[in-house]
Design a protein around this motif. Sequence first.
Motif, PDB file in Angstrom:
ATOM      1  N   ASN A  20       0.792  -1.234   0.000  1.00 35.22           N
ATOM      2  CA  ASN A  20       0.000   0.000   0.000  1.00 35.22           C
ATOM      3  C   ASN A  20       0.820   1.279   0.000  1.00 35.22           C
ATOM      4  O   ASN A  20       0.412   2.270  -0.611  1.00 35.22           O
ATOM      5  CB  ASN A  20      -0.942   0.015   1.214  1.00 35.22           C
ATOM      6  CG  ASN A  20      -2.061  -0.995   1.088  1.00 35.22           C
ATOM      7  OD1 ASN A  20      -2.462  -1.355  -0.009  1.00 35.22           O
ATOM      8  ND2 ASN A  20      -2.566  -1.464   2.218  1.00 35.22           N
ATOM      9  N   HIS A  64      -5.069  -6.829  -1.246  1.00 35.15           N
ATOM     10  CA  HIS A  64      -6.087  -6.149  -2.046  1.00 35.15           C
ATOM     11  C   HIS A  64      -7.496  -6.529  -1.589  1.00 35.15           C
ATOM     12  O   HIS A  64      -8.396  -5.682  -1.549  1.00 35.15           O
ATOM     13  CB  HIS A  64      -5.891  -6.468  -3.529  1.00 35.15           C
ATOM     14  CG  HIS A  64      -4.688  -5.811  -4.128  1.00 35.15           C
ATOM     15  ND1 HIS A  64      -4.400  -4.487  -3.930  1.00 35.15           N
ATOM     16  CD2 HIS A  64      -3.692  -6.296  -4.919  1.00 35.15           C
ATOM     17  CE1 HIS A  64      -3.282  -4.176  -4.575  1.00 35.15           C
ATOM     18  NE2 HIS A  64      -2.828  -5.260  -5.177  1.00 35.15           N
ATOM     19  N   ASN A  75      -7.957  -4.666   1.735  1.00 38.20           N
ATOM     20  CA  ASN A  75      -8.170  -3.238   1.468  1.00 38.20           C
ATOM     21  C   ASN A  75      -9.629  -2.963   1.115  1.00 38.20           C
ATOM     22  O   ASN A  75     -10.256  -2.032   1.624  1.00 38.20           O
ATOM     23  CB  ASN A  75      -7.302  -2.781   0.295  1.00 38.20           C
ATOM     24  CG  ASN A  75      -5.844  -2.592   0.658  1.00 38.20           C
ATOM     25  OD1 ASN A  75      -5.480  -2.541   1.826  1.00 38.20           O
ATOM     26  ND2 ASN A  75      -4.997  -2.500  -0.351  1.00 38.20           N
ATOM     27  N   GLU A 114     -12.326  -0.907   3.596  1.00 37.87           N
ATOM     28  CA  GLU A 114     -12.936   0.355   3.188  1.00 37.87           C
ATOM     29  C   GLU A 114     -14.458   0.264   3.237  1.00 37.87           C
ATOM     30  O   GLU A 114     -15.133   1.209   3.641  1.00 37.87           O
ATOM     31  CB  GLU A 114     -12.457   0.750   1.787  1.00 37.87           C
ATOM     32  CG  GLU A 114     -12.900   2.138   1.393  1.00 37.87           C
ATOM     33  CD  GLU A 114     -12.214   2.668   0.148  1.00 37.87           C
ATOM     34  OE1 GLU A 114     -12.628   3.735  -0.337  1.00 37.87           O
ATOM     35  OE2 GLU A 114     -11.259   2.018  -0.342  1.00 37.87           O
ATOM     36  N   ASN A 120      -6.563   1.577  -1.352  1.00 40.12           N
ATOM     37  CA  ASN A 120      -5.295   1.141  -0.752  1.00 40.12           C
ATOM     38  C   ASN A 120      -5.074   1.755   0.626  1.00 40.12           C
ATOM     39  O   ASN A 120      -3.969   2.184   0.959  1.00 40.12           O
ATOM     40  CB  ASN A 120      -4.107   1.499  -1.662  1.00 40.12           C
ATOM     41  CG  ASN A 120      -3.867   0.459  -2.736  1.00 40.12           C
ATOM     42  OD1 ASN A 120      -4.759  -0.316  -3.082  1.00 40.12           O
ATOM     43  ND2 ASN A 120      -2.670   0.443  -3.286  1.00 40.12           N
ATOM     44  N   GLY A 149      -5.514   0.147   3.503  1.00 37.91           N
ATOM     45  CA  GLY A 149      -5.128  -0.848   4.490  1.00 37.91           C
ATOM     46  C   GLY A 149      -6.308  -1.495   5.182  1.00 37.91           C
ATOM     47  O   GLY A 149      -7.472  -1.200   4.902  1.00 37.91           O
TER      48      GLY A 149
END
Length: 597
Positions: free
Chosen positions: A378, A451, A454, A458, A504, A506
Motif C-alpha cells: 500500500n 487487495h 483493502n 474500506e 489502498n 489498508g
Amino acid sequence: MAAVVPIDSKNVVCPPLGESIPFALPHAITVSLPTWRDNVGYLKGEKRVVDVMTTGYPRFFIHRSVGKLSSICESKFGLPNERCMLFPKDYIANHFRDFMIRYSPNRENPLQVRLAVWIAKTEGTPASLLVPEIELHIVLFPSDVFPLAKQFWQHVGLGIPSRSADAFLATVDLQGKVSSSANSTSQSTAHIKLDPEELNDQAPYTEGYCLPMTAESAIIAKRTIRHRIARLVSNNEVFSPPGQDELNMNAPGLGGVSEDDVFLFPSGMSAIWTAHQLCLATSPPSKSVCFGFPYTDTSKVLEKWGPGYYLFGDSSETSMRELEALLSAPEAPRILALFCEFPSNPLLRSVDLCRLRAIADRHDFPIIVDDTIGNFVNVNVLPFVDIVATSLSKIFSGAANILGGSLVLNSKGRHYSALKAKLEEIYEDIYWPEDAIHMERNSRNFVKRVHIINHNAEAVCDFLHTRMSSPGSIIKNVFYPKWQTRETYDAYKFPVPEGRGCGNFGGLVSVKFTSEKAAHAFYDALPCAKGPSLGTNFTLTCPYTILGHYWELEWAAQYGVDEDLVRISVGMEDKETLFSWFKIAFNAAAKAVDKCS
C-alpha cells in the motif's frame, strides 16, 4: 500465484476465553479474549483468565513449550529460587544479563545473573533435517525479579521461538528414552534412533502445508522472502508464482533494492531493537526522536537502551514545528535517529516524510519508519527514509501462526554505507529454519490478500462512518487513512491498481465511541475473533488502549488514544458476513446506551 487461503469460520469466529486463534493451532500467536472484562482481567492477572489461556502473543506470553523447556533447564542448571530465560545465541544472553544488572532493584547490590549453555544434537529427531544441533543459552536469575526479566523478553523479541523449543524438547525426550532403555537390547535402542530415510518419509511436513522441512528448504525460504520484500519495496511488483521467485534472485527491482539490503529477524520488535542498536553503534550516544504516538514496546526500547528519546506524540503540524524549534535552538541537541510509523497505530495518522527527511538531512540523523500498518503493497516509504522496519508476523504472514520481522536499508540514503557496513558486522541470522519455511509459504499470496482486505476494510469503514453521521450516533469517530491526514497518506501510497475499486487504505480501523458503555457493548457483541495482534486473514478486534496502555491510560489519552478505543483488523470474510457482524455489534451498543439514558 498460490490460491488465497480460504476462511474457515470454525477457526476464526470468536473461540472461548483462553483458546488459541486460530482455534487449536499449537503455534498460534493470538488468544481469545471475548469480552472487555476478559481483557482487563488478563492485564490484572486474574486467575479466571490466566489459568485458561492456552497461548498468547509470544512476546507477552511464554508459550507452553518454552515454559516446559525453561522448567527443565531450571532443574538441570538452576539453584533454589532461580528462574531462567532462554535465548538462541550468546550475544542475546549477554544483552539480557546486562539489562538485568543495569535495572537491578538495588543498584548497590546488583543482581546475580548466571549463564549456562546446553547444546543438543538433533540426530534421531525430525529437527535433524533442519539443523544438526540446537544451541540453547540459559540465563538464570533470582525468581523474585521475573517481572523484570519478562520486560526484556517483551521489548526485544529475541527469546527462543516455540517451534525451536519443541525441537529441543524432542531431543530431551529422545535422550530420556535412550537413558531409560540403557539395559535393553541394542535392537530397542536402534528403534529409538530413527533412520534419516525414515524421517524423509514420515516427518518432512507440518501443519498441513506440505512443505519440506529441510535445511535446504529453509535457505531457499529465507532468500525468497528477502527477494520478495526487495521487489515489493522497489516497485510494488506482483511477484512470480510459487517456485519461480528463485529465478533472477540477484536482479533488483526498479527502485534499486536487492535482497542483500533486506535482513530477517525472529520478530518485528527484534528488527526495531536492532535498528536502534545499529544507530547506537554508528553514532555518538544521544537521544532519539519518536514522532507520533509510539507503539508501546518501541517507546520502551528507546527509553531503556541508550540516553532516551524526545516524544512528539500527536504528529501534528504543531509537533513538526516543535521539532524544528528544538533542533534550531542555539544549543540544539544532537539526535541519534527519528522513529515513526506510517500510518500510526492505532489512530492511522500519516506523517509528512518529505518534511521529516529535510529536517533529518539538515541535522544529519537517520529515519527509521515502521510500515507494518501500511505494508509493502500500500505505501511507498523507503525512498524517504533510511530503514524500513516491518513486523512480518502481521499481514505479510496473515495466518497468525508465526512471528517474523525485517529491516530494509535504503541503498540511496546518505547513511547507507555506514549502516550497511555495521549491520553486516553485527547481524546473525537466528530466524529458526522451520519458522522461515512457514513464513515463505504464508506470504506467497500476500499481494492478493492485501487487495481483498483493502476492499473489505474500506467497505466496513464506510458502513461505520455513515452511522457516525446519523443523529444520536454512539460512534464519535472512525480512524482510517481515508479520513485521517488523507492528503499526506495519498502522497506516499502506491497507485491503486486499475479495477480494484478501493483506495489502498489498508485493513486497520479504530473506532471511538460516545461512552464506555457503548464501547464495551459493541466489543462484547461483535461475533468475530477477538484478541491481540492485527493483519490476520480473518477479522480480529481488540480494545487497543486497554491492552497496550492499561497502566498509563491518562498518558495515552492526552494523545487522543482513549480508553474506549476499539481497534479492528478487517479480514478476508465476504462482505455480507462482515456487515452482519457489525450490525449486531452496533445494535447491541445502541441498546446498551438506551438502557442507561
